[in-house]
Design an enzyme around this catalytic site. Sequence first.
Site, PDB file in Angstrom:
ATOM      1  N   TYR A  22       8.861  16.413  18.998  1.00  0.00           N
ATOM      2  CA  TYR A  22       9.057  16.548  20.431  1.00  0.00           C
ATOM      3  C   TYR A  22      10.423  15.918  20.740  1.00  0.00           C
ATOM      4  CZ  TYR A  22       4.299  18.171  21.469  1.00  0.00           C
ATOM      5  OH  TYR A  22       3.150  18.919  21.563  1.00  0.00           O
ATOM      6  N   ARG A  81     -10.220  15.047  15.396  1.00  0.00           N
ATOM      7  CA  ARG A  81     -11.082  16.190  15.115  1.00  0.00           C
ATOM      8  C   ARG A  81     -12.552  15.810  14.983  1.00  0.00           C
ATOM      9  NH1 ARG A  81      -7.761  18.027  10.002  1.00  0.00           N
ATOM     10  NH2 ARG A  81      -7.430  15.768  10.048  1.00  0.00           N
TER      11      ARG A  81
END
Length: 401
Positions: free
Chosen positions: A168, A344
């Site tokens: 990013y 997850r």
Amino acid sequence: MNEIFAPATLGPVTLRNRVIKAATFEGRTPDALVTDELIDFHREVAAGGVGMTTVAYCAVAPGGRTDRHQIWMRPEAVAGLRKLTDAVHAEGAAVSAQLGHAGPVANAASNRVPALAPSPLFSPLSMRAMKVPDEHEIKELVGAHANAARLAVEAGFDAVEIHFGHNYLVSSFLSPLLNRRKDHYGGSTANRARMAREIACAVREAVGSRIAVTAKLNMEDGRRGGLTVPESLQVAAWLEDDGALDALELTAGSSLLNPMLLFHGDVPRRSFANALPGPARWGFKVVGRAFLKEYPYREAFLLERARQFRRELSMPLILLGGITNMDTMRTAMAEGFDFVAMGRALLREPNLLHRIRSDEDTRSACVHCNECMPTIYTGTRCLYRPDRAPEPIELTLDRRY
């Protein structure tokens, strides 16, 4: 178990335990504002027992989103965010906002604003060159992070996590592969780290001691010529010396160049291709095998890199990557990490921590298939829980950018 599930301090905040729900983009904000579906997503995780959940992704500017459906921090977003933080607090957990600018990972076609990069780069999404900010515009971006942090305080967050990872914007400035600037923000490691340090200090000045400030930092990009562990260690040492951060969450990989280094496990190439809009889908079919590399799953798969940071730094560190059971949490604590972050496994079982507290031999039901990854386009979820799917978001490509 007592150490992991006992209250722990993160800067000025006390968490009820040392487990943090890692930031995973939820895909539940079609109008770039909080929805009931987003609130339910975090309420469920909070009710499942985490010490803190992290809202991802809260961009500091409209052009800093990977897609225009993501939240960007502005006064109009505060009321919804306050409703979310109140819901999480009612379940006994703290809540953090992940702040950042997507930079070269931003979808300029969707945002209808050019993507930013430290040096000239071509965007395959918008099919044109990205914009290179000058030093004045960089100062404005630093200020945008500070303003976003102030809004997070107003919205009732207990912490903010500044995104310094995955290539990013800030991470792309740290990368010698992506940053070829000749000014004060390019060249040497010190110059490439300047933006990260300025943002961290500006955010701390903006929030004072009212909330905790953490950062997600790439240990390495996983691409030849990118940021390496030795350089990242130096950046981390400077961030520690600046004293603006209460903790670092250590990550790796690049959403732009090597995303699977962050995840490990099965590689869902076909599902990714099918989830993308037409032109991007065909492009992905050409480069998908090179883009999504294979890293076999193992517990605590980032630990080997992260322990180098633990040896060199005294500040609190958060271990991320393959944390799914009590044994791995104990390993993290024994290695000197202050917190662990789970992603997850909590998509599959939001109540996993309650099950672990009841039976420390509990193993996560997550099979590391990574089929949750492509669902970011239609509402992030575990496909073993299809009942949790929100309304799909339509993706578009706009040739104006």
